[in-house]
Enzyme design. Structure first.
Site, PDB file in Angstrom:
ATOM      1  N   ARG A  35       0.808  -1.222   0.000  1.00  0.00           N
ATOM      2  CA  ARG A  35       0.000   0.000   0.000  1.00  0.00           C
ATOM      3  C   ARG A  35       0.843   1.275   0.000  1.00  0.00           C
ATOM      4  NH1 ARG A  35      -2.184  -0.236   6.261  1.00  0.00           N
ATOM      5  NH2 ARG A  35      -0.127  -0.180   7.180  1.00  0.00           N
ATOM      6  N   HIS A  37       5.200   1.693   0.252  1.00  0.00           N
ATOM      7  CA  HIS A  37       6.405   1.618  -0.574  1.00  0.00           C
ATOM      8  C   HIS A  37       7.130   0.294  -0.391  1.00  0.00           C
ATOM      9  CE1 HIS A  37       7.304   5.046   2.426  1.00  0.00           C
ATOM     10  NE2 HIS A  37       7.067   3.939   3.080  1.00  0.00           N
ATOM     11  N   LYS A  51      20.534   3.948   9.627  1.00  0.00           N
ATOM     12  CA  LYS A  51      21.963   3.700   9.436  1.00  0.00           C
ATOM     13  C   LYS A  51      22.597   4.847   8.652  1.00  0.00           C
ATOM     14  CE  LYS A  51      21.184   1.436  11.871  1.00  0.00           C
ATOM     15  NZ  LYS A  51      19.886   0.810  12.041  1.00  0.00           N
ATOM     16  N   ALA A 188      16.311  -0.960  20.881  1.00  0.00           N
ATOM     17  CA  ALA A 188      17.148  -0.590  19.734  1.00  0.00           C
ATOM     18  C   ALA A 188      16.738   0.760  19.146  1.00  0.00           C
ATOM     19  CB  ALA A 188      17.063  -1.671  18.673  1.00  0.00           C
ATOM     20  N   GLU A 208      14.066   4.596  30.880  1.00  0.00           N
ATOM     21  CA  GLU A 208      13.796   3.172  30.688  1.00  0.00           C
ATOM     22  C   GLU A 208      13.069   2.621  31.915  1.00  0.00           C
ATOM     23  OE1 GLU A 208      14.092   0.595  28.353  1.00  0.00           O
ATOM     24  OE2 GLU A 208      13.152  -0.470  30.013  1.00  0.00           O
ATOM     25  N   VAL A 274       8.661   2.689  22.699  1.00  0.00           N
ATOM     26  CA  VAL A 274       8.250   1.760  23.753  1.00  0.00           C
ATOM     27  C   VAL A 274       7.719   0.451  23.176  1.00  0.00           C
ATOM     28  CG1 VAL A 274       7.849   3.534  25.504  1.00  0.00           C
ATOM     29  CG2 VAL A 274       6.000   2.923  23.930  1.00  0.00           C
ATOM     30  N   GLY A 275       8.267   0.060  22.036  1.00  0.00           N
ATOM     31  CA  GLY A 275       7.865  -1.215  21.445  1.00  0.00           C
ATOM     32  C   GLY A 275       6.983  -1.036  20.223  1.00  0.00           C
ATOM     33  N   HIS A 448      45.025 -11.456  11.318  1.00  0.00           N
ATOM     34  CA  HIS A 448      45.616 -10.370  12.097  1.00  0.00           C
ATOM     35  C   HIS A 448      46.048  -9.267  11.140  1.00  0.00           C
ATOM     36  CE1 HIS A 448      47.943  -8.347  15.201  1.00  0.00           C
ATOM     37  NE2 HIS A 448      48.919  -8.228  14.318  1.00  0.00           N
TER      38      HIS A 448
END
Ligand code: NAD
Length: 469
Positions: A35, A37, A51, A188, A208, A274-275, A448
């Site tokens: 509906r 994008h 990001k 996150a 939090e 909050v989720g 390394h």
């Protein structure tokens, strides 16, 4: 007029578009209804544009610390509008790319909103285009991949207003650079935005409700990250509940309860993180009798719902709410429909990454969870300060932690905080997928100089053999 397909996918996010492409690869005549994008929240309003913002913030911070690298940058500054413009451009490029991929795989895309009604083999899909044109789509199988959206808590005034109180959507296209920002929730989403605005100079407070930031992470890792956030000047309030938000024309005052005492914090902007809740409304699910648990469709872990021919994947099918889980679930679901070998997702092997400064990445059991499940464990740790590449990069703050079953040597979990850990976690994910034990990991040669050497050292440390600490 009805159109016939083998499979209809509803939702073009990382669950839906990947499922549609896999179905086409397997020879199914496939349709996808989206509906808004292509690429869904992840590409357009989530993983990817954040990001891009964080990449700008990272360069800006590095410019401000250029002297430490023997460089000089005069008058480093930023243009928030241009940072956002770049982020939107990145999203657009990728969303267009998804369109090309679908076309290349001959998936028919309907730019429309889908509704389900009773059908024969599976529910019938009615695709309603923006101009009102309706197309009836009939298929043997329907996959719902409608995703999720930000959770709001209206009873506590935690409701976005598009101006002063933002969800991730408004935070991605900020109408101003807040001087004082209040972030509610330290998952996150909250922590990534807190990092971004902090890097650009905002005074940031994170609230939090639980007793530590990023509470799903291993305690040692979230404590380490919290220390770094505080060192960067973030104000972190834990075991703190936002009880209400009061708005004036330009600012918001939050009443926060900490240890039974109320405290007020005033900010220019608030981000609610909050989720999330699943997008299960207005699809006709109730009429079809689809089993829903709170806001998520109940499935068998392979996308199968209780209604014949109807499948659900990704965020709308429940936790973990991650793009890579959605894509994987989409592929499993399609392969099952095609009668191929398909396997359910093992939630323990789904990695999680948070792109804050410092980054956090993890897979498997935390130390506490492993103990709770009754494992006798061995724990390895390696600090970034013992790694040559970390020092050379000017990134000496971080930790790699591994948790092993002491009896069998099975790698139960890996938890990392520090530079580039989101790129490194995959090494442990592969190891866990192959049911590697400590011996194979210790016998592996890590290149390394790399940050990945710390992954080796952490394993060695669990068995008393670390070399560089
Ligand atoms: P979340 O559930 O991960 O975190 C929300 C946090 O808010 C929790 O720690 C909770 O304790 C806290 N909280 C809830 N109510 C509160 C209140 N009234 N006051 C203070 N704190 C409160 O949710 P999210 O960060 O919104 O993210 C949603 C989902 O999307 C998560 O599953 C997340 O993993 C996923 N996601 C992942 C990434 C990533 O992988 N980088 C990025 C964005 C989102």
């Amino acid at each position: 007029m009805a159109e016939n397909f083998d499979l209809v996918v509803i939702g073009g996010g990382p669950g839906g578009y990947v499922a549609a492409i896999r179905a086409a690869q397997l020879g199914m005549k496939t349709a996808l209804v989206e509906r808004e994008h292509l690429g869904g929240i992840c590409l357009n309003w989530g993983c990817i544009p954040t990001k891009a913002l964080l990449a700008s913030a990272d360069i800006y911070e590095k410019m401000n610390h250029a002297a430490a690298f023997g460089l000089s940058v005069q008058g480093a500054s930023f243009d928030l509008g241009k940072i956002v413009e770049r982020s939107r451009g990145v999203s657009k490029q990728l969303s267009t790319g998804v369109g090309f991929l679908l076309k290349k795989n001959k998936v028919t895309v309907f730019d429309a909103t889908a509704k389900l009604v009773k059908g024969i083999d599976a529910p019938k899909v009615i695709a309603i285009a923006k101009d009102g044109k309706q197309t009836e789509i009939i298929a043997k199988n329907v996959i719902l991949a409608t995703g999720a959206r930000a959770r709001t808590i209206p009873q506590a005034g935690l409701e976005p207003d598009g101006n002063l109180i933002w969800t991730y959507k408004e935070a991605l296209v900020p109408n101003t650079m807040p001087k004082r920002l209040l972030v509610i929730g330290s998952g996150a989403i909250g922590i990534e935005f807190a990092s971004f605005f902090k890097a650009l100079g905002a005074e940031v407070t994170v609230v939090e409700a639980l007793d530590r930031v990023m509470p799903v992470e291993d305690k040692e890792i979230s404590d380490f990250a919290a220390k770094q956030f505080k060192k960067r000047g973030m104000n972190i309030l834990t075991s703190a509940n936002v009880k209400g938000l009061k708005k004036t024309a330009n600012e918001v005052t939050a009443t926060i309860e900490i240890g039974g005492k109320a405290q007020e914090i005033t900010a220019d902007r608030v981000i609610l993180a909050v989720g999330i809740v699943g997008n299960v409304e207005n699809l006709g699910l109730e009429e079809l009798g689809v089993k829903i648990d709170r806001t998520h469709i109940v499935t068998d872990g392979m996308g199968t719902t209780n209604v014949k021919g109807l499948h659900a994947i990704g965020d709308v099918a429940g936790a973990p709410w991650l793009a890579h889980k959605a894509s994987h679930e989409g592929i499993s679901c399609v392969e099952k429909i095609a009668g191929k070998h398909a396997h359910p997702i093992d939630p323990r092997k789904v990695p999680g990454c948070t792109y804050a400064t410092p980054q956090v990445a993890s897979v498997g059991l935390t130390e506490a969870k492993a103990k709770e499940l009754g494992y006798e464990i061995r724990v390895g740790r390696f600090p970034f300060v013992g790694n040559g590449k970390a020092i050379a990069l000017g990134e000496p703050e971080g930790l790699v932690k591994t948790v092993f079953d002491a009896k069998t040597g099975e790698l139960l979990g890996a938890h990392m905080v520090g530079a580039e850990v989101t790129e490194m976690i995959q090494g442990y994910v592969v190891a866990m997928g192959l049911e590697t034990t400590e011996v194979q990991l210790m016998d592996t040669i890590f290149p390394h100089p790399t940050l990945s050497e710390m992954m080796h050292e952490s394993v060695l440390d669990a068995y008393g053999r670390a070399v560089h600490i």
